[in-house]
Scaffold this motif. Structure first.
Motif, PDB file in Angstrom:
ATOM      1  N   GLY A  86      -2.782  12.482  21.381  1.00  0.00           N
ATOM      2  CA  GLY A  86      -1.634  11.773  21.859  1.00  0.00           C
ATOM      3  C   GLY A  86      -0.726  11.318  20.492  1.00  0.00           C
ATOM      4  O   GLY A  86       0.457  11.186  20.462  1.00  0.00           O
ATOM      5  N   SER A 126       1.144  14.154  19.072  1.00  0.00           N
ATOM      6  CA  SER A 126       2.320  14.390  20.261  1.00  0.00           C
ATOM      7  C   SER A 126       3.456  13.298  20.104  1.00  0.00           C
ATOM      8  O   SER A 126       4.696  13.534  20.091  1.00  0.00           O
ATOM      9  CB  SER A 126       1.767  14.362  21.651  1.00  0.00           C
ATOM     10  OG  SER A 126       1.806  13.170  22.191  1.00  0.00           O
ATOM     11  N   LEU A 127       2.908  12.215  19.432  1.00  0.00           N
ATOM     12  CA  LEU A 127       4.060  11.224  18.991  1.00  0.00           C
ATOM     13  C   LEU A 127       4.726  11.736  18.087  1.00  0.00           C
ATOM     14  O   LEU A 127       6.146  11.691  17.882  1.00  0.00           O
ATOM     15  CB  LEU A 127       3.381   9.835  18.756  1.00  0.00           C
ATOM     16  CG  LEU A 127       2.837   8.752  19.819  1.00  0.00           C
ATOM     17  CD1 LEU A 127       2.288   7.736  19.234  1.00  0.00           C
ATOM     18  CD2 LEU A 127       3.928   8.464  20.801  1.00  0.00           C
ATOM     19  N   ALA A 186       7.226  14.574  18.627  1.00  0.00           N
ATOM     20  CA  ALA A 186       8.532  14.169  19.333  1.00  0.00           C
ATOM     21  C   ALA A 186       9.412  13.443  18.260  1.00  0.00           C
ATOM     22  O   ALA A 186      10.509  13.024  18.743  1.00  0.00           O
ATOM     23  CB  ALA A 186       8.241  13.173  20.585  1.00  0.00           C
ATOM     24  N   ALA A 187       8.843  13.077  17.188  1.00  0.00           N
ATOM     25  CA  ALA A 187       9.741  12.150  16.234  1.00  0.00           C
ATOM     26  C   ALA A 187      10.797  12.998  15.839  1.00  0.00           C
ATOM     27  O   ALA A 187      10.908  14.309  15.922  1.00  0.00           O
ATOM     28  CB  ALA A 187       8.829  11.831  14.854  1.00  0.00           C
ATOM     29  N   PRO A 244      10.489   9.014  20.951  1.00  0.00           N
ATOM     30  CA  PRO A 244      10.984   8.486  21.945  1.00  0.00           C
ATOM     31  C   PRO A 244       9.530   7.961  22.976  1.00  0.00           C
ATOM     32  O   PRO A 244       9.985   7.164  24.012  1.00  0.00           O
ATOM     33  CB  PRO A 244      11.614   9.582  22.866  1.00  0.00           C
ATOM     34  CG  PRO A 244      11.093  10.813  22.462  1.00  0.00           C
ATOM     35  CD  PRO A 244      10.783  10.375  20.935  1.00  0.00           C
ATOM     36  N   PHE A 245       8.609   8.552  22.579  1.00  0.00           N
ATOM     37  CA  PHE A 245       7.354   8.090  23.332  1.00  0.00           C
ATOM     38  C   PHE A 245       6.532   7.016  23.082  1.00  0.00           C
ATOM     39  O   PHE A 245       5.332   6.504  23.439  1.00  0.00           O
ATOM     40  CB  PHE A 245       6.349   9.208  23.479  1.00  0.00           C
ATOM     41  CG  PHE A 245       7.133  10.495  24.043  1.00  0.00           C
ATOM     42  CD1 PHE A 245       8.035  10.349  24.912  1.00  0.00           C
ATOM     43  CD2 PHE A 245       6.693  11.893  23.661  1.00  0.00           C
ATOM     44  CE1 PHE A 245       8.854  11.554  25.551  1.00  0.00           C
ATOM     45  CE2 PHE A 245       7.315  12.881  24.150  1.00  0.00           C
ATOM     46  CZ  PHE A 245       8.403  12.745  25.155  1.00  0.00           C
ATOM     47  N   THR A 304       6.919   3.855  22.642  1.00  0.00           N
ATOM     48  CA  THR A 304       6.882   2.738  23.644  1.00  0.00           C
ATOM     49  C   THR A 304       5.529   2.689  24.659  1.00  0.00           C
ATOM     50  O   THR A 304       5.169   1.597  24.935  1.00  0.00           O
ATOM     51  CB  THR A 304       8.002   2.445  24.265  1.00  0.00           C
ATOM     52  OG1 THR A 304       8.130   3.993  24.906  1.00  0.00           O
ATOM     53  CG2 THR A 304       9.376   2.130  23.582  1.00  0.00           C
ATOM     54  N   ALA A 305       5.096   4.033  24.702  1.00  0.00           N
ATOM     55  CA  ALA A 305       3.859   4.161  25.832  1.00  0.00           C
ATOM     56  C   ALA A 305       2.795   4.405  24.981  1.00  0.00           C
ATOM     57  O   ALA A 305       1.687   4.183  25.638  1.00  0.00           O
ATOM     58  CB  ALA A 305       4.126   5.438  26.681  1.00  0.00           C
ATOM     59  N   TRP A 306       2.798   4.258  23.463  1.00  0.00           N
ATOM     60  CA  TRP A 306       1.512   4.349  23.051  1.00  0.00           C
ATOM     61  C   TRP A 306       0.546   3.001  22.978  1.00  0.00           C
ATOM     62  O   TRP A 306      -0.716   3.228  23.162  1.00  0.00           O
ATOM     63  CB  TRP A 306       1.846   4.604  21.233  1.00  0.00           C
ATOM     64  CG  TRP A 306       0.643   4.696  20.632  1.00  0.00           C
ATOM     65  CD1 TRP A 306       0.585   3.800  19.408  1.00  0.00           C
ATOM     66  CD2 TRP A 306      -0.428   5.644  20.398  1.00  0.00           C
ATOM     67  NE1 TRP A 306      -0.717   4.259  18.578  1.00  0.00           N
ATOM     68  CE2 TRP A 306      -1.252   5.243  19.403  1.00  0.00           C
ATOM     69  CE3 TRP A 306      -0.842   6.692  21.032  1.00  0.00           C
ATOM     70  CZ2 TRP A 306      -2.348   5.801  19.108  1.00  0.00           C
ATOM     71  CZ3 TRP A 306      -1.826   7.441  20.713  1.00  0.00           C
ATOM     72  CH2 TRP A 306      -2.567   7.009  19.523  1.00  0.00           C
ATOM     73  N   LYS A 346      -1.618   2.931  26.081  1.00  0.00           N
ATOM     74  CA  LYS A 346      -2.674   4.145  26.124  1.00  0.00           C
ATOM     75  C   LYS A 346      -3.732   3.848  25.222  1.00  0.00           C
ATOM     76  O   LYS A 346      -4.808   3.850  25.532  1.00  0.00           O
ATOM     77  CB  LYS A 346      -2.029   5.388  25.809  1.00  0.00           C
ATOM     78  CG  LYS A 346      -3.097   6.640  25.576  1.00  0.00           C
ATOM     79  CD  LYS A 346      -2.419   7.941  24.930  1.00  0.00           C
ATOM     80  CE  LYS A 346      -3.439   8.952  24.229  1.00  0.00           C
ATOM     81  NZ  LYS A 346      -4.458   9.120  25.244  1.00  0.00           N
TER      82      LYS A 346
END
Lengths: 336, 336
Positions: B262, B265-266, B269-270, B224-225, B227-229, B232
């Motif tokens: 980071g 952490s992506l 969360a997968a 879910p994260f 998209t913000a990668w 960053k």
């Protein structure tokens, strides 16, 4: 709005209509299955998202509170598990500030005795149960006769997750939208799930190096992924409520697990990074995944600490216990 | 566009103007300081973001390649570190498919001998060096006389990060915007940093349970994260290039570390989660942070595996070696 104004709003007429000699209350600890991580209001502990927990039955805090009217004491007397707490610890200061919201006179001091049967400060929801028990005990002491939802708002002012500790079973903390937070409170779900089991996998009970409060604030302000968290949380929460309604354990477990990992991944990406996991945490995760690959319906969740909480059903309890012999197994809805 | 079309575009006239008896090439392994994680084109290995690496000097792959014209062999002969690779392994199939892009005739088969001095398949950039060395050796065999940037495009078709393995020092893989990827290639930075050290902290050399390719695709499609990668990554890359220009080691180290965390952490969360870290990885991270709290300028990065790569300066090398006695220390820009 500040905390004191919220307290006055809730207590209005009820304040000091009657007074018992002492007030007593037990509040269960609660484990969030959809996490609370991030505040939209630091003063009132208003959350960025709703969250959902299950209460831990007999595990929690029982608090007795009385006013020390005849005493020459000028400071609250705080006892935890039979031991007098020093007045200058962060915990004592926190509780003193919280009690300030409720004193009838400036000279009023309290004796607060709490018996708590879970490790403190190790991400095991001790503060949630602790603050909830204090609020419940004050309600009893002053005979406010507040409803649980009102107690929930007061508890939230002490610790956000305390808002979920006024009920047994599944509790949703609805985030609310009001600035004064009067709609940000717990709401118990009607569903029961007697076969559900929560196993406390205690790996380290030392107090955590970074407090939840600090970790949460750092995550919100520095994690590049936080912007994507509220949307994920909304999706997870909706799906989890459906899983509870359908009693679909594998869905419940997998959402709880990815929700927790999502929260920890936000922290890992914060600056500086926050990593509550210890080697034993990672080892346990890999073991759980391996058992699951082998067909065992076993999931975990993790809060602000290295310990894991395992999720499984009663029929697997014996197997799980044999794999994790130190596990403390809780039946949130009681034994059959 | 498919791979074969890209190869034809690059080789155009150069194909088979001359031929040496055999081709030889050494390609260094490279460690990404700003990671490559996620593709926008699975066929051409076009990345979602640019990335930046440092090459590992003498660590890498040296490949010798020749056509087996007189042989009755119908399959490529693949040797790794003096050992004949079986033709049905995933690695052999991968390489065979890659070599298909370059065969002059359908009956052409190759003998490929690679000497590689880093563990294979353990997140230590062996495949980047391996594919780069094959491309370089083909360039030598067929006397294409391609520029490194052109070799970089060809290497990328084998493994994305191979695009960064055609230079020493700092290399930026510029993502490009073209659909055919002709602008998605390595670019060497002019800056040197002789005092920079990279320490290989090998914790486990077993092949990783989830390949980079699978992990990357799962991250892009389920985290879910993600998209913000890209945002960053853009911020990190710009700041890292400034840190390199200013030779500000603490900035370089902290960006490299949070960039790696980071990326992991992506993955955490997968769905399902991907956790390359092992207990020893987590233990090492906590140790590194503890040493840093005590004043040591020591950072880490982590790729698709449990091993860490430590970043520090020459002046700290002795201290770091005493703390991590098994560390293999590399001077990417050579010893003074």
């Amino acid at each position: 709005l500040n905390k004191k104004e919220v307290v006055e709003k809730i207590l209005k007429d009820s304040l000091c209509v009657a007074k018992n000699k002492q007030g007593v209350y037990f509040a269960p600890a609660n484990i969030a299955l959809c996490k609370y991580w991030g505040k939209r209001d630091l003063e009132l502990n208003l959350p960025q998202t709703s969250s959902l927990s299950v209460s831990l039955g007999h595990l929690g805090a029982k608090t007795t509170i009385e006013e020390l009217t005849d005493s020459k004491e000028t400071m609250d007397e705080i006892w935890i598990n039979g031991k007098r707490e020093k007045p200058n610890t962060p915990f004592s200061k926190n509780l003193k500030n919280f009690l300030d919201l409720f004193r009838l006179t400036k000279t009023c001091v309290y004796r607060v005795k709490t018996a708590i049967n879970i490790p403190i400060g190790a991400g095991l929801a001790s503060s949630a149960a602790g603050f909830a028990a204090v609020v419940g005990a004050l309600n009893d002491l002053y005979a406010w006769q507040l409803a649980p939802a009102e107690l929930s708002i007061l508890g939230r002012l002490g610790s956000g997750s305390a808002s979920r500790s006024f009920w047994s079973g599944f509790v949703e903390w609805q985030m609310g939208i009001r600035e004064d937070g009067m709609d940000s409170k717990g709401h118990v779900l009607t569903e029961q799930w007697p076969a559900l089991r929560v196993g406390m996998l205690i790996l380290n009970t030392a107090p955590k190096p970074v407090s939840s409060r600090v970790a949460m604030e750092r995550t919100v302000s520095t994690s590049p992924f936080y912007t994507a968290w509220p949307a994920k949380q909304a999706v997870d929460l909706r799906a989890m409520k459906e899983a509870i309604a359908a009693q679909d354990f594998n869905v419940l477990g997998s959402i709880a697990e990815t929700n927790a990992l999502g929260m920890h991944s936000l922290m890992l990406a914060a600056k500086p990074p926050i990593l509550y996991s210890e080697p034993s945490t990672i080892e346990s995760m890999h073991r759980i995944w391996q058992y699951r690959d082998q067909g065992l319906s076993l999931y975990f969740t993790q809060d602000a600490g290295p310990n894991l909480k395992l999720l499984f059903l009663e029929k697997e309890a014996e197997t799980v216990k044999s794999l994790f012999p130190t596990l403390e197994i809780i039946a949130p809805f009681g034994e059959k």
